[in-house]
Design a protein around this motif. Structure first.
Motif, PDB file in Angstrom:
ATOM      1  N   GLY A  27       0.806  -1.218   0.000  1.00  0.00           N
ATOM      2  CA  GLY A  27       0.000   0.000   0.000  1.00  0.00           C
ATOM      3  C   GLY A  27       0.836   1.264   0.000  1.00  0.00           C
ATOM      4  O   GLY A  27       0.381   2.320  -0.426  1.00  0.00           O
ATOM      5  N   VAL A  77      -4.906  -0.299   3.605  1.00  0.00           N
ATOM      6  CA  VAL A  77      -5.428  -0.464   2.242  1.00  0.00           C
ATOM      7  C   VAL A  77      -6.375  -1.663   2.116  1.00  0.00           C
ATOM      8  O   VAL A  77      -6.847  -1.973   1.025  1.00  0.00           O
ATOM      9  CB  VAL A  77      -4.275  -0.593   1.215  1.00  0.00           C
ATOM     10  CG1 VAL A  77      -3.630   0.763   0.966  1.00  0.00           C
ATOM     11  CG2 VAL A  77      -3.224  -1.603   1.649  1.00  0.00           C
ATOM     12  N   ASP A 122      -9.529  -2.182   2.873  1.00  0.00           N
ATOM     13  CA  ASP A 122     -10.840  -1.896   2.267  1.00  0.00           C
ATOM     14  C   ASP A 122     -10.728  -1.718   0.751  1.00  0.00           C
ATOM     15  O   ASP A 122     -11.584  -2.181  -0.003  1.00  0.00           O
ATOM     16  CB  ASP A 122     -11.465  -0.648   2.891  1.00  0.00           C
ATOM     17  CG  ASP A 122     -12.029  -0.946   4.286  1.00  0.00           C
ATOM     18  OD1 ASP A 122     -12.318  -2.126   4.560  1.00  0.00           O
ATOM     19  OD2 ASP A 122     -12.147  -0.005   5.090  1.00  0.00           O
ATOM     20  N   LYS A 123      -9.653  -1.063   0.343  1.00  0.00           N
ATOM     21  CA  LYS A 123      -9.420  -0.846  -1.089  1.00  0.00           C
ATOM     22  C   LYS A 123      -9.185  -2.190  -1.801  1.00  0.00           C
ATOM     23  O   LYS A 123      -9.704  -2.419  -2.897  1.00  0.00           O
ATOM     24  CB  LYS A 123      -8.183   0.065  -1.247  1.00  0.00           C
ATOM     25  CG  LYS A 123      -8.117   0.806  -2.540  1.00  0.00           C
ATOM     26  CD  LYS A 123      -6.988   1.840  -2.516  1.00  0.00           C
ATOM     27  CE  LYS A 123      -5.737   1.229  -3.117  1.00  0.00           C
ATOM     28  NZ  LYS A 123      -4.567   2.140  -3.023  1.00  0.00           N
ATOM     29  N   PHE A 124      -8.415  -3.054  -1.161  1.00  0.00           N
ATOM     30  CA  PHE A 124      -8.128  -4.358  -1.760  1.00  0.00           C
ATOM     31  C   PHE A 124      -9.407  -5.198  -1.888  1.00  0.00           C
ATOM     32  O   PHE A 124      -9.609  -5.894  -2.874  1.00  0.00           O
ATOM     33  CB  PHE A 124      -7.102  -5.137  -0.915  1.00  0.00           C
ATOM     34  CG  PHE A 124      -5.692  -4.619  -1.034  1.00  0.00           C
ATOM     35  CD1 PHE A 124      -5.377  -3.493  -1.792  1.00  0.00           C
ATOM     36  CD2 PHE A 124      -4.659  -5.276  -0.381  1.00  0.00           C
ATOM     37  CE1 PHE A 124      -4.075  -3.023  -1.893  1.00  0.00           C
ATOM     38  CE2 PHE A 124      -3.343  -4.816  -0.473  1.00  0.00           C
ATOM     39  CZ  PHE A 124      -3.055  -3.692  -1.220  1.00  0.00           C
ATOM     40  N   ALA A 172     -12.474  -4.073  -2.148  1.00  0.00           N
ATOM     41  CA  ALA A 172     -13.276  -3.474  -3.223  1.00  0.00           C
ATOM     42  C   ALA A 172     -12.749  -3.930  -4.586  1.00  0.00           C
ATOM     43  O   ALA A 172     -13.521  -4.233  -5.504  1.00  0.00           O
ATOM     44  CB  ALA A 172     -13.251  -1.950  -3.106  1.00  0.00           C
ATOM     45  N   ARG A 173     -11.430  -4.007  -4.707  1.00  0.00           N
ATOM     46  CA  ARG A 173     -10.808  -4.406  -5.971  1.00  0.00           C
ATOM     47  C   ARG A 173     -11.133  -5.875  -6.307  1.00  0.00           C
ATOM     48  O   ARG A 173     -11.465  -6.204  -7.437  1.00  0.00           O
ATOM     49  CB  ARG A 173      -9.295  -4.183  -5.866  1.00  0.00           C
ATOM     50  CG  ARG A 173      -8.500  -4.568  -7.075  1.00  0.00           C
ATOM     51  CD  ARG A 173      -8.596  -3.523  -8.188  1.00  0.00           C
ATOM     52  NE  ARG A 173      -7.918  -4.039  -9.379  1.00  0.00           N
ATOM     53  CZ  ARG A 173      -8.497  -4.182 -10.557  1.00  0.00           C
ATOM     54  NH1 ARG A 173      -9.749  -3.798 -10.750  1.00  0.00           N
ATOM     55  NH2 ARG A 173      -7.833  -4.679 -11.568  1.00  0.00           N
TER      56      ARG A 173
END
Ligand code: PLP
Length: 330
Positions: A13, A252, A254-256, A258-259
Protein backbone atom coordinates in the motif's frame (compact mmCIF):
# COMPACT_ATOMS: atom_id res chain seq x y z
CA UNK A 1 5.13 -13.40 -24.24
CA UNK A 2 2.70 -11.02 -22.52
CA UNK A 3 3.16 -9.96 -18.91
CA UNK A 4 2.23 -12.83 -16.57
CA UNK A 5 -1.07 -12.55 -14.72
CA UNK A 6 -0.96 -14.31 -11.36
CA UNK A 7 -3.84 -15.60 -9.33
CA UNK A 8 -3.18 -13.56 -6.21
CA UNK A 9 -0.11 -11.43 -5.75
CA UNK A 10 1.05 -9.48 -2.72
CA UNK A 11 0.46 -5.78 -3.21
CA UNK A 12 1.96 -3.07 -1.02
CA UNK A 13 0.00 0.00 0.00
CA UNK A 14 2.95 2.35 0.52
CA UNK A 15 3.13 2.81 4.29
CA UNK A 16 4.62 -0.61 5.10
CA UNK A 17 8.27 0.47 4.94
CA UNK A 18 7.66 3.33 7.33
CA UNK A 19 6.63 0.86 10.05
CA UNK A 20 9.53 -1.46 9.22
CA UNK A 21 11.93 1.49 9.42
CA UNK A 22 10.48 2.36 12.81
CA UNK A 23 11.19 -1.19 13.99
CA UNK A 24 14.82 -0.90 12.85
CA UNK A 25 15.26 2.59 14.30
CA UNK A 26 14.02 1.46 17.71
CA UNK A 27 15.74 -1.96 17.47
CA UNK A 28 12.50 -3.88 17.85
CA UNK A 29 13.73 -6.59 15.47
CA UNK A 30 12.18 -9.40 17.53
CA UNK A 31 8.97 -11.43 17.70
CA UNK A 32 7.14 -8.83 19.79
CA UNK A 33 7.01 -5.07 19.91
CA UNK A 34 5.02 -1.96 19.04
CA UNK A 35 4.12 -3.08 15.51
CA UNK A 36 2.81 -6.43 16.80
CA UNK A 37 0.59 -4.73 19.40
CA UNK A 38 -0.61 -2.07 16.96
CA UNK A 39 -1.35 -4.63 14.24
CA UNK A 40 -3.34 -6.75 16.70
CA UNK A 41 -5.30 -3.75 17.87
CA UNK A 42 -6.02 -2.70 14.32
CA UNK A 43 -7.29 -6.20 13.46
CA UNK A 44 -9.53 -6.32 16.54
CA UNK A 45 -10.92 -2.88 15.77
CA UNK A 46 -11.60 -3.93 12.21
CA UNK A 47 -13.36 -7.18 13.17
CA UNK A 48 -15.05 -6.38 16.46
CA UNK A 49 -13.43 -4.36 19.20
CA UNK A 50 -14.78 -6.75 21.87
CA UNK A 51 -12.50 -9.49 20.54
CA UNK A 52 -8.78 -10.13 21.15
CA UNK A 53 -6.39 -10.84 18.30
CA UNK A 54 -3.02 -12.55 18.69
CA UNK A 55 -0.57 -12.14 15.80
CA UNK A 56 1.26 -15.38 14.93
CA UNK A 57 3.74 -16.72 12.42
CA UNK A 58 1.07 -18.26 10.14
CA UNK A 59 -2.58 -19.15 9.78
CA UNK A 60 -1.61 -22.78 10.25
CA UNK A 61 0.01 -21.90 13.60
CA UNK A 62 -3.21 -20.10 14.57
CA UNK A 63 -5.34 -23.19 13.85
CA UNK A 64 -2.82 -25.36 15.68
CA UNK A 65 -2.81 -23.24 18.85
CA UNK A 66 -6.62 -23.17 18.89
CA UNK A 67 -6.56 -26.99 18.97
CA UNK A 68 -3.82 -26.98 21.63
CA UNK A 69 -5.80 -24.61 23.82
CA UNK A 70 -8.94 -26.71 23.46
CA UNK A 71 -6.89 -29.62 24.76
CA UNK A 72 -7.35 -31.69 21.62
CA UNK A 73 -5.14 -34.75 21.60
CA UNK A 74 -4.66 -38.34 20.69
CA UNK A 75 -7.94 -40.22 20.06
CA UNK A 76 -10.04 -37.07 19.88
CA UNK A 77 -12.05 -36.42 16.76
CA UNK A 78 -12.29 -33.04 15.05
CA UNK A 79 -14.87 -32.28 12.40
CA UNK A 80 -13.49 -30.42 9.41
CA UNK A 81 -14.89 -29.23 6.12
CA UNK A 82 -13.54 -31.63 3.49
CA UNK A 83 -13.49 -29.09 0.66
CA UNK A 84 -10.58 -26.92 1.76
CA UNK A 85 -6.84 -26.33 1.64
CA UNK A 86 -4.70 -28.88 3.50
CA UNK A 87 -3.67 -26.31 6.12
CA UNK A 88 -7.20 -26.43 7.62
CA UNK A 89 -6.60 -30.08 8.51
CA UNK A 90 -2.87 -30.56 9.08
CA UNK A 91 -2.99 -29.11 12.62
CA UNK A 92 -5.48 -31.85 13.60
CA UNK A 93 -2.75 -34.34 12.66
CA UNK A 94 -0.10 -32.37 14.59
CA UNK A 95 -2.19 -33.14 17.69
CA UNK A 96 -2.49 -36.81 16.70
CA UNK A 97 -6.25 -36.39 16.64
CA UNK A 98 -8.50 -37.75 13.88
CA UNK A 99 -10.20 -35.53 11.32
CA UNK A 100 -13.80 -36.34 10.43
CA UNK A 101 -14.48 -34.84 7.02
CA UNK A 102 -17.87 -33.37 6.21
CA UNK A 103 -19.15 -32.52 2.76
CA UNK A 104 -20.16 -29.05 1.59
CA UNK A 105 -23.52 -27.69 0.48
CA UNK A 106 -24.20 -26.00 -2.84
CA UNK A 107 -25.02 -22.43 -1.78
CA UNK A 108 -21.65 -21.55 -0.31
CA UNK A 109 -19.51 -24.61 -1.07
CA UNK A 110 -18.83 -24.72 2.67
CA UNK A 111 -19.66 -27.29 5.36
CA UNK A 112 -23.29 -28.41 5.11
CA UNK A 113 -25.19 -27.86 8.38
CA UNK A 114 -27.35 -30.91 7.56
CA UNK A 115 -24.35 -33.18 7.05
CA UNK A 116 -22.62 -31.65 10.05
CA UNK A 117 -25.46 -32.69 12.31
CA UNK A 118 -25.53 -36.16 10.77
CA UNK A 119 -21.78 -36.52 11.30
CA UNK A 120 -21.98 -35.52 14.96
CA UNK A 121 -24.80 -38.01 15.59
CA UNK A 122 -22.96 -40.70 13.67
CA UNK A 123 -19.74 -40.25 15.67
CA UNK A 124 -21.60 -40.22 18.99
CA UNK A 125 -23.46 -43.40 18.09
CA UNK A 126 -20.35 -45.19 16.85
CA UNK A 127 -17.75 -44.06 19.39
CA UNK A 128 -19.82 -42.87 22.34
CA UNK A 129 -17.83 -39.64 22.20
CA UNK A 130 -18.70 -36.18 20.91
CA UNK A 131 -16.24 -34.61 18.44
CA UNK A 132 -14.04 -32.05 20.21
CA UNK A 133 -14.18 -29.20 17.72
CA UNK A 134 -15.66 -28.13 14.39
CA UNK A 135 -13.57 -26.37 11.74
CA UNK A 136 -15.78 -24.63 9.17
CA UNK A 137 -13.97 -22.76 6.39
CA UNK A 138 -15.04 -19.65 4.46
CA UNK A 139 -13.64 -20.96 1.22
CA UNK A 140 -12.42 -18.44 -1.37
CA UNK A 141 -13.86 -15.79 0.95
CA UNK A 142 -17.46 -17.08 0.82
CA UNK A 143 -19.00 -17.12 4.31
CA UNK A 144 -20.12 -20.52 5.61
CA UNK A 145 -23.66 -20.83 7.04
CA UNK A 146 -22.42 -19.78 10.46
CA UNK A 147 -25.76 -19.17 12.17
CA UNK A 148 -26.87 -22.77 11.51
CA UNK A 149 -23.43 -24.16 12.31
CA UNK A 150 -23.29 -22.27 15.61
CA UNK A 151 -26.74 -23.54 16.55
CA UNK A 152 -25.76 -27.16 15.94
CA UNK A 153 -22.43 -26.72 17.72
CA UNK A 154 -24.22 -25.22 20.73
CA UNK A 155 -26.69 -28.11 20.83
CA UNK A 156 -23.79 -30.52 21.34
CA UNK A 157 -21.57 -28.08 23.20
CA UNK A 158 -18.76 -28.29 20.63
CA UNK A 159 -16.39 -25.33 20.16
CA UNK A 160 -15.97 -23.85 16.69
CA UNK A 161 -12.60 -22.97 15.20
CA UNK A 162 -13.44 -20.76 12.27
CA UNK A 163 -10.94 -20.95 9.41
CA UNK A 164 -11.22 -17.40 8.08
CA UNK A 165 -7.80 -17.50 6.38
CA UNK A 166 -9.32 -16.54 3.03
CA UNK A 167 -12.16 -14.40 4.32
CA UNK A 168 -10.86 -11.24 5.97
CA UNK A 169 -13.48 -8.63 5.08
CA UNK A 170 -16.24 -11.08 4.19
CA UNK A 171 -19.59 -10.56 5.90
CA UNK A 172 -22.45 -12.92 6.76
CA UNK A 173 -25.73 -11.52 8.11
CA UNK A 174 -24.03 -8.24 8.92
CA UNK A 175 -21.30 -9.91 10.94
CA UNK A 176 -17.69 -10.17 9.79
CA UNK A 177 -16.10 -13.55 9.17
CA UNK A 178 -13.53 -14.22 11.86
CA UNK A 179 -15.89 -13.19 14.67
CA UNK A 180 -18.23 -16.19 14.87
CA UNK A 181 -16.14 -18.97 16.38
CA UNK A 182 -14.78 -19.72 19.83
CA UNK A 183 -11.57 -19.06 17.90
CA UNK A 184 -10.96 -17.83 14.38
CA UNK A 185 -7.80 -18.14 12.31
CA UNK A 186 -6.63 -15.49 9.85
CA UNK A 187 -3.76 -15.78 7.37
CA UNK A 188 -1.44 -13.12 5.98
CA UNK A 189 0.48 -15.43 3.70
CA UNK A 190 1.83 -13.87 0.50
CA UNK A 191 -1.22 -14.89 -1.55
CA UNK A 192 -3.95 -13.75 0.84
CA UNK A 193 -6.01 -10.56 0.65
CA UNK A 194 -3.47 -8.75 2.82
CA UNK A 195 -0.04 -10.08 3.65
CA UNK A 196 2.74 -9.75 6.19
CA UNK A 197 4.98 -11.77 3.80
CA UNK A 198 4.02 -14.73 5.98
CA UNK A 199 1.89 -14.62 9.08
CA UNK A 200 -1.44 -15.25 10.70
CA UNK A 201 -3.55 -14.42 13.71
CA UNK A 202 -5.91 -16.09 16.11
CA UNK A 203 -9.02 -14.16 17.09
CA UNK A 204 -10.11 -14.97 20.67
CA UNK A 205 -13.30 -14.20 22.58
CA UNK A 206 -11.65 -13.30 25.89
CA UNK A 207 -8.47 -11.63 27.09
CA UNK A 208 -7.62 -14.73 29.16
CA UNK A 209 -7.77 -16.92 26.05
CA UNK A 210 -5.57 -14.49 24.13
CA UNK A 211 -3.01 -14.44 26.96
CA UNK A 212 -2.94 -18.23 27.01
CA UNK A 213 -2.39 -18.30 23.24
CA UNK A 214 0.54 -15.89 23.61
CA UNK A 215 1.91 -18.18 26.35
CA UNK A 216 1.81 -21.21 24.02
CA UNK A 217 3.17 -19.18 21.10
CA UNK A 218 6.23 -18.07 23.09
CA UNK A 219 7.53 -21.46 24.33
CA UNK A 220 5.10 -21.85 27.26
CA UNK A 221 7.52 -20.61 29.84
CA UNK A 222 6.22 -20.81 33.39
CA UNK A 223 6.37 -17.66 35.53
CA UNK A 224 9.60 -18.49 37.37
CA UNK A 225 12.96 -16.68 37.56
CA UNK A 226 14.65 -19.73 35.99
CA UNK A 227 13.64 -21.61 32.87
CA UNK A 228 10.80 -23.95 33.65
CA UNK A 229 8.27 -25.39 31.23
CA UNK A 230 5.49 -27.61 32.48
CA UNK A 231 3.69 -27.62 29.12
CA UNK A 232 4.78 -28.01 25.52
CA UNK A 233 5.39 -24.63 23.94
CA UNK A 234 5.74 -23.33 20.39
CA UNK A 235 7.69 -20.57 18.69
CA UNK A 236 4.76 -19.12 16.78
CA UNK A 237 4.73 -15.38 17.53
CA UNK A 238 4.76 -12.86 14.69
CA UNK A 239 7.90 -10.78 14.26
CA UNK A 240 7.75 -7.03 14.74
CA UNK A 241 9.03 -6.59 11.16
CA UNK A 242 6.19 -8.64 9.63
CA UNK A 243 3.68 -6.85 11.84
CA UNK A 244 4.99 -3.56 10.39
CA UNK A 245 3.98 -4.77 6.95
CA UNK A 246 0.62 -5.77 8.42
CA UNK A 247 0.02 -2.29 9.82
CA UNK A 248 0.63 -0.78 6.40
CA UNK A 249 -1.63 -3.36 4.76
CA UNK A 250 -4.51 -2.58 7.14
CA UNK A 251 -4.59 0.93 5.68
CA UNK A 252 -5.43 -0.46 2.24
CA UNK A 253 -7.51 -3.50 3.21
CA UNK A 254 -10.84 -1.90 2.27
CA UNK A 255 -9.42 -0.85 -1.09
CA UNK A 256 -8.13 -4.36 -1.76
CA UNK A 257 -11.50 -5.92 -0.90
CA UNK A 258 -13.28 -3.47 -3.22
CA UNK A 259 -10.81 -4.41 -5.97
CA UNK A 260 -11.35 -8.18 -5.52
CA UNK A 261 -15.11 -7.62 -5.64
CA UNK A 262 -14.74 -5.52 -8.77
CA UNK A 263 -12.73 -8.30 -10.44
CA UNK A 264 -15.48 -10.76 -9.55
CA UNK A 265 -18.11 -8.39 -10.98
CA UNK A 266 -16.04 -8.10 -14.16
CA UNK A 267 -15.98 -11.87 -14.69
CA UNK A 268 -19.66 -12.16 -13.84
CA UNK A 269 -20.45 -9.68 -16.58
CA UNK A 270 -17.96 -11.22 -19.00
CA UNK A 271 -19.31 -14.76 -18.68
CA UNK A 272 -22.95 -13.69 -18.46
CA UNK A 273 -23.95 -14.96 -21.89
CA UNK A 274 -21.52 -17.84 -22.21
CA UNK A 275 -23.32 -21.11 -21.82
CA UNK A 276 -21.67 -23.71 -19.61
CA UNK A 277 -19.71 -21.29 -17.44
CA UNK A 278 -21.03 -20.33 -14.03
CA UNK A 279 -19.33 -17.74 -11.85
CA UNK A 280 -19.77 -18.50 -8.14
CA UNK A 281 -22.00 -15.85 -6.59
CA UNK A 282 -23.16 -14.78 -3.14
CA UNK A 283 -26.19 -17.06 -2.67
CA UNK A 284 -28.33 -14.28 -1.16
CA UNK A 285 -28.00 -10.75 0.24
CA UNK A 286 -27.07 -12.36 3.59
CA UNK A 287 -23.65 -13.06 2.13
CA UNK A 288 -20.98 -10.60 1.10
CA UNK A 289 -17.85 -12.49 0.09
CA UNK A 290 -14.55 -10.62 -0.19
CA UNK A 291 -14.13 -12.70 -3.39
CA UNK A 292 -10.49 -13.37 -2.51
CA UNK A 293 -10.51 -15.58 -5.60
CA UNK A 294 -13.17 -15.67 -8.30
CA UNK A 295 -14.30 -19.23 -9.00
CA UNK A 296 -16.01 -20.55 -12.09
CA UNK A 297 -17.55 -23.90 -12.92
CA UNK A 298 -17.10 -25.20 -16.45
CA UNK A 299 -19.56 -27.65 -17.95
CA UNK A 300 -17.51 -29.43 -20.66
CA UNK A 301 -20.64 -30.67 -22.47
CA UNK A 302 -21.83 -27.13 -23.06
CA UNK A 303 -18.49 -25.38 -23.57
CA UNK A 304 -16.68 -28.13 -25.46
CA UNK A 305 -13.63 -27.86 -23.18
CA UNK A 306 -12.71 -29.13 -19.73
CA UNK A 307 -11.38 -27.08 -16.80
CA UNK A 308 -7.95 -28.60 -17.47
CA UNK A 309 -8.14 -27.55 -21.16
CA UNK A 310 -8.89 -24.02 -20.01
CA UNK A 311 -6.05 -24.04 -17.50
CA UNK A 312 -3.51 -25.23 -20.08
CA UNK A 313 -4.72 -22.72 -22.66
CA UNK A 314 -4.52 -19.82 -20.21
CA UNK A 315 -1.10 -20.99 -19.05
CA UNK A 316 0.09 -20.74 -22.67
CA UNK A 317 -1.02 -17.08 -22.50
CA UNK A 318 0.93 -16.61 -19.27
CA UNK A 319 -2.22 -16.46 -17.13
CA UNK A 320 -2.31 -18.46 -13.92
CA UNK A 321 -5.44 -20.39 -12.96
CA UNK A 322 -5.88 -23.44 -10.80
CA UNK A 323 -8.41 -26.15 -10.11
CA UNK A 324 -10.59 -25.82 -7.01
CA UNK A 325 -9.18 -27.44 -3.84
CA UNK A 326 -9.15 -31.21 -3.90
CA UNK A 327 -11.42 -32.35 -1.05
CA UNK A 328 -9.46 -33.70 1.92
CA UNK A 329 -11.20 -37.09 2.10
CA UNK A 330 -9.75 -37.77 -1.37
C1 PLP B 1 -3.88 -20.04 3.62
C2 PLP B 1 -4.80 -20.90 4.35
C3 PLP B 1 -4.48 -21.44 5.60
C4 PLP B 1 -3.12 -21.36 6.22
O1 PLP B 1 -2.58 -20.12 6.36
P1 PLP B 1 -0.98 -19.93 6.32
O2 PLP B 1 -0.80 -18.55 6.84
O3 PLP B 1 -0.54 -20.10 4.91
O4 PLP B 1 -0.38 -20.96 7.24
C5 PLP B 1 -5.44 -22.18 6.26
N1 PLP B 1 -6.64 -22.40 5.74
C6 PLP B 1 -7.00 -21.91 4.54
C7 PLP B 1 -8.36 -22.19 4.02
C8 PLP B 1 -6.08 -21.18 3.79
O5 PLP B 1 -6.42 -20.73 2.57
Amino acid sequence: MSKPIYLSLACMGGEEQKYIQEAFDTNWVVPLGPNVSAFEESLSNYLNSNLYTVALSSGTAALHLALVQLGIKNEDEVICQSFTFAASTNPIMYQHATPVFVDSEEDTWNISPTFLKQAIKDRISKTGKTPKAIIPVHLYGMPAKMKEIIQIAAEYNIPIIEDAAEALGSVYKEQKCGTFGTFAALSFNGNKIITTSGGGALVCQTKEQAQKIIFYATQARDPAPYYQHSQIGYNYRMSNICAGIGRGQMLVLDKFIARRRAIHAYYTEYFKNIEGITVKQNPSPDYNSNFWLTCILIDPEKTGFTPEDARIFLESKNIETRPLWKPMHL
